[in-house]
Write a protein that holds these residues in place. Structure first.
Motif, PDB file in Angstrom:
ATOM      1  N   UNK A 292       0.935  -1.274  -0.095  1.00 51.55           N
ATOM      2  CA  UNK A 292       0.054  -0.129  -0.092  1.00 51.55           C
ATOM      3  C   UNK A 292       1.052   1.055  -0.042  1.00 51.55           C
ATOM      4  N   UNK A 293       0.725   2.055  -0.946  1.00 48.56           N
ATOM      5  CA  UNK A 293       1.428   3.421  -1.017  1.00 48.56           C
ATOM      6  C   UNK A 293       0.656   4.513  -0.592  1.00 48.56           C
ATOM      7  N   UNK A 294       1.501   5.539  -0.190  1.00 49.30           N
ATOM      8  CA  UNK A 294       0.939   6.832   0.435  1.00 49.30           C
ATOM      9  C   UNK A 294       1.720   8.051  -0.307  1.00 49.30           C
ATOM     10  N   UNK A 295       1.268   9.267  -0.478  1.00 49.63           N
ATOM     11  CA  UNK A 295       1.779  10.459  -0.862  1.00 49.63           C
ATOM     12  C   UNK A 295       2.289  11.137   0.245  1.00 49.63           C
ATOM     13  N   UNK A 296       2.996  12.059   0.086  1.00 47.42           N
ATOM     14  CA  UNK A 296       3.705  12.891   1.334  1.00 47.42           C
ATOM     15  C   UNK A 296       2.579  13.469   2.198  1.00 47.42           C
ATOM     16  N   UNK A 297       1.282  13.747   1.669  1.00 52.06           N
ATOM     17  CA  UNK A 297       0.332  14.272   2.502  1.00 52.06           C
ATOM     18  C   UNK A 297      -0.330  13.131   3.257  1.00 52.06           C
ATOM     19  N   UNK A 298      -0.335  12.052   3.000  1.00 49.49           N
ATOM     20  CA  UNK A 298      -0.767  10.892   3.632  1.00 49.49           C
ATOM     21  C   UNK A 298      -1.743  10.132   3.002  1.00 49.49           C
ATOM     22  N   UNK A 299      -2.063  10.678   1.748  1.00 48.19           N
ATOM     23  CA  UNK A 299      -3.168  10.004   0.955  1.00 48.19           C
ATOM     24  C   UNK A 299      -2.652   8.690   0.361  1.00 48.19           C
ATOM     25  N   UNK A 300      -3.343   7.733   0.229  1.00 46.18           N
ATOM     26  CA  UNK A 300      -3.324   6.634  -0.497  1.00 46.18           C
ATOM     27  C   UNK A 300      -3.032   6.995  -2.101  1.00 46.18           C
ATOM     28  N   UNK A 301      -2.089   6.286  -2.667  1.00 41.72           N
ATOM     29  CA  UNK A 301      -2.037   6.255  -4.138  1.00 41.72           C
ATOM     30  C   UNK A 301      -1.766   4.984  -4.690  1.00 41.72           C
ATOM     31  N   UNK A 302      -2.163   4.948  -5.888  1.00 45.17           N
ATOM     32  CA  UNK A 302      -2.130   3.434  -6.589  1.00 45.17           C
ATOM     33  C   UNK A 302      -0.809   2.901  -6.988  1.00 45.17           C
ATOM     34  N   UNK A 303       0.100   3.914  -7.526  1.00 36.33           N
ATOM     35  CA  UNK A 303       1.507   3.832  -7.874  1.00 36.33           C
ATOM     36  C   UNK A 303       2.519   3.864  -6.969  1.00 36.33           C
ATOM     37  N   UNK A 304       3.601   3.077  -6.662  1.00 35.40           N
ATOM     38  CA  UNK A 304       4.832   3.510  -5.870  1.00 35.40           C
ATOM     39  C   UNK A 304       5.224   4.930  -6.258  1.00 35.40           C
ATOM     40  N   UNK A 305       5.608   5.904  -5.276  1.00 36.64           N
ATOM     41  CA  UNK A 305       6.171   7.134  -5.562  1.00 36.64           C
ATOM     42  C   UNK A 305       7.802   6.737  -5.539  1.00 36.64           C
TER      43      UNK A 305
END
Lengths: 355, 355, 355, 355
Positions: free
Chosen positions: D341-354
């Motif tokens: 499970x991936x998250x962006x810097x704001x803590x939101x889930x994202x589908x693809x790895x950052x």
């Protein structure tokens, strides 16, 4: 062309003799095993199977072996009772000698080995204090020597054998010189190393018990002994030896200085495995002396070989081996008589303690 | 007459090559070092000083070395990039081969080594997974194999190098295949050993950071990596590798079974000395891999020699070396892409996790 | 309604007194601290700040304190020189007493405390051998008692204080009774516990040095002492005490039996943290006695309280405290005179060793 | 006159509740246990026997207990499913709260507790992360915080329970939130403490197996889990939890920094006794969590009490407890879905790895 290798013979092929022979044969690049001697049939049979194919000549007569052409050095690994005689013969025959400890269980005879060696200063004559070659003891020594613990002042060392219920130790005791000479000789040698080879003994005192092998009493020996050696100049060494360790061999040393302490092998282990089981966390310890000191013996043979070939100084003096026997015998005497034995600064016995 | 000894050549005289050459020369009684190859001047100079006098022939051309008369076996200890090529050449020349790990950083090339070896079943071709020869790992394996911890289920293993501030690892990383292939290849091999060589990978996932050497990023590598490998049948292996250990090398393993756990080298130490100092009790740990595994390498060479001379089975199969590279590469890919990689029971990649 | 609590007074608010007072106040649910006594202004000031608010009455006169209404028990934690006098006064006043060790540095005075207590069998009079309440020693004792190590035969125990460069120990030594009475009294008590309270001393011998504090010689004391006590029936105890440990306090014990061995605190540590640093792996050890035995003191106070309230037997007898002082004094005498001291089976001194 | 003590009630008298009640009663000098609540007959019976005599009021209705006159603070030690509700009720009733971990197995409900607490800033509301009060963790923290290991970068922590063959964990799992929420919540909290409370999660990935209790699968839970949490800024935490440790409880942590490493409880032990037996050297380890952390719980209660009475800041923020649940739930989800499970810097889930 390959450099010349030291031509070595091993006398005695008992437990240690076999190991020495194997070490010369295959773990000492600069030495060559050329001959072995044993009066024992079983040992000879082992030699025929394991050594003969490598061109090693087998002798049943020690004197004949000494005449082996080109022989440079002899490793004396026979029973203690003939150590001195064979060493002196080898010296007389102009061979270097590595003699298993102790030189003898008698101070006088040990001294005679020293005298013989002294008369031939070109020969390397060494007593096999294997722990002197152990990497950990050397590490401890360097730290001590470089001032890492201040002035070494109190020294504790023990040699504890795994319980052998066969009664081996009882028979063995008839000739071993007793527990302080046989076991603690190593610890005594270490004490002299770490506290100073020139340390002068002020008193010795020993007590002991026969906890598991009362038959030892007929040889005036014990299976557990505690000995204390006081040196002039404010230094103490104390020793423990035992023949009844349940877990295995545990030889350890503690060097206490004015600014720190070193321990060597305080927590013995046989492998790096810990077993986490329903009744706790467990590890095994080596069952025998060789399990602890195998590589020290290899180093010993290699360094002895180097000294013989290069004509360099041995890492320690033969004189110390006589001194160690002297201390061991005094401890044994104290054990038997129940008394504390006192010495003056010149090494002479005195009746009253020097205060 | 002394029995025939295995005629061995060593290719590459870098850090490991020197050690292998020395071990063949003086610590492997049944082997004889007859030739070495190195394209490097500094290494050749070392060979001239240390090997030539023992009758070892020095080659600057690998192919020439393979033609050395009577040569039986080759130890490939060159840089990883030529491991496979040299191993295949040696196989083609009908030599036994001990190749340093990894066979290659490429799965396909590793496979080609395996294929070449398979075509010559009379040859012994082994990948140098030195830990397989370590006494402690073997002890752990016997305890595991005999049911001592029930069913091994979770496996943790790490390879941690001492911080090397010279930047060596950055250059090295250009060709090493990355931290999971270079360091953890040992741990992966151990996982297959302890969890079963036939274990089927279900998923791999890895993450990593560059904590001390950001330059590693140009090679898509890291200095600290954590990898998790899931196997079908309810088994997990997880790995840690690091290039920044302050105290020294720390390679350790934990095998967790349904009825117990084993650890190997959980508490590393360099000698048996503990230092009791004003700021606590301290011991040192080995600075390098060889300090931990020196005797495993000696055993490796002796057993490889025995297998070649006796025609007996090697202690583990070459197939596993290919599998280990495959897992290492998958971890490295997961690290780089940031994704978890899934496989079905036949080993094929799948897009979705198998639940 | 809450059950009645034991009304306790603490005499002396030095290092240990403060701890006892605090333990009664807040870590002994069934006890209530009602009074304290101290002749010292600094200590009184501490009491005003820390105890007064909890309703504790502060006394500068010990005899007045004994008259405190409802008082049940007294903890004597004053200087050793008044232990006996204050304990006897408390007994006379019909109070239970927990007296810090030793009862006295004199065998005769210790005996007089015992005699006073014996005359009032309804009172609980206990010497504060705190290690008897330590969970680890109790664990070792249970394993010993249930036969876990066969017959306990050799006992080694040490009390080693961190080096205190202020010279505190020199002043302290004027009244401490000497290192064997002050430090090793604990070890002696433990020896009697583990080898049998009724063990009969056959000989004692002690040596010592002043390695860091030569001024101790004016009090005929040492900063490092080794003592050996031989018991009839084949049992040996040997002790080490030191005032110059670099790392901190290290009190440890080893109980060697015919079938196994137990160690207590062989590897001391202050917390569960290991520090992996560039020069190795390190942990700290407790700087002081209380760091090792804090919870033993809490248990001691709670169990003493329970025995007083419930009228149950104390966990060990007061007689042993007299015996421990006797052995400690004999060791101290042996240290000073340089002689070994012998006893017959009835406890009488003899000139010659009993063989 | 004695200072006012914090009037405390304990809700729930299960395993932890009993301990909390006992700790308030007799090991927290500034607190007074005035009330307890339990809906359970067996627990009530225990309270009647152990608490009633000390004037503690026993309630079978939580709301009634909250109305107890003079009540200052509530310890919530009921089952996890009612933690949040009871904590919010207590806050609403203007009481300080110490709530056992986790606040809830739901992120949203945990957040609601935080929101309720935030609305009453004068109240002290704390989640019972007991390890935060452990002396060894605090020691490690101070060393980390003062730069002792450079920049903490890799964090490994495990919570391993002794195998409980009764099937307890299966039932328990129905409400525990799963192994990552129940066991590793402590490790997650520690990771946030040591790596920084504001660390932002980049990804989470978990795998697990049911090695000994396949029935756990019905609750989508496992008995062995490995989880990896990647944080933005180059930090990694990885966790292991197990319900099948043979030897006992083993909770340990390793904090790896750019200049050193700390371990906490790498070598667990129950007492200071080592047993030297025929099959090796053995020690026991604590069977349960409380054996390891008993004194941390005592410190927790005392410090919570001090903060309430003094109006000082709690040692850590409630916000972290919500974050820990969030990470735990994400790990549990990753375990169940088999995905990373991936998250962006704001803590939101994202589908693809950052990347």
């Amino acid at each position: 062309m390959a450099p010349r290798r030291l031509q070595v013979a091993v006398a005695g092929l008992g437990r240690m003799g076999k190991r020495h022979a194997t070490n010369v044969l295959s773990r000492t690049p600069r030495a060559q095993l050329v001959a072995v001697f044993t009066p024992d049939e079983g040992e000879m049979s082992w030699a025929q199977q394991n050594l003969a194919q490598w061109g090693v000549k087998l002798y049943t007569d020690y004197d004949e072996m000494l005449k082996h052409a080109g022989l440079d050095a002899v490793v004396v690994a026979t029973v203690t009772t003939v150590h001195a005689e064979q060493t002196i013969k080898a010296i007389t025959a102009d061979k270097h000698v590595l003699c298993e400890k102790p030189l003898s269980t008698s101070v006088e005879i040990s001294q005679s080995v020293f005298d013989a060696a002294k008369a031939k200063p070109h020969l390397k004559v060494m007593c096999g204090f294997s722990r002197r070659f152990d990497a950990s003891y050397r590490d401890a020594w360097e730290r001590t020597d470089s001032g890492g613990i201040g002035r070494p002042s109190v020294f504790r060392s023990q040699t504890c054998d795994k319980l052998d219920p066969t009664g081996f130790f009882v028979q063995y005791s008839a000739f071993s010189g007793g527990i302080f000479v046989d076991c603690n000789i190593h610890d005594i040698d270490l004490a002299l190393w770490f506290l100073g080879e020139d340390s002068v003994v002020k008193s010795v005192m020993a007590v002991g018990i026969t906890a598991v092998q009362p038959e030892l009493q007929k040889h005036k020996d014990v299976d557990n002994g505690v000995g204390v050696v006081e040196f002039y100049g404010g230094k103490i060494a104390y020793f423990y030896s035992s023949r009844m360790m349940a877990s295995g061999q545990h030889d350890m040393t503690e060097i206490i200085g004015t600014e720190g302490k070193l321990t060597v092998n305080a927590n013995p282990r046989d492998s790096l495995v810990d077993m986490w089981e329903p009744n706790g966390v467990r590890h095994e310890i080596p069952p025998h002396y060789y399990g602890r000191f195998e590589y020290a013996f290899v180093t010993e043979m290699n360094e002895f070989t180097d000294c013989c070939l290069n004509g360099t100084k041995l890492p320690f003096k033969l004189k110390g081996a006589v001194k160690a026997v002297k201390i061991g015998c005094a401890l044994q005497e104290s054990l038997i008589t129940g008394t504390k034995i006192h010495f003056d600064e010149t090494g002479r016995r005195i009746e009253q303690p020097k205060l």
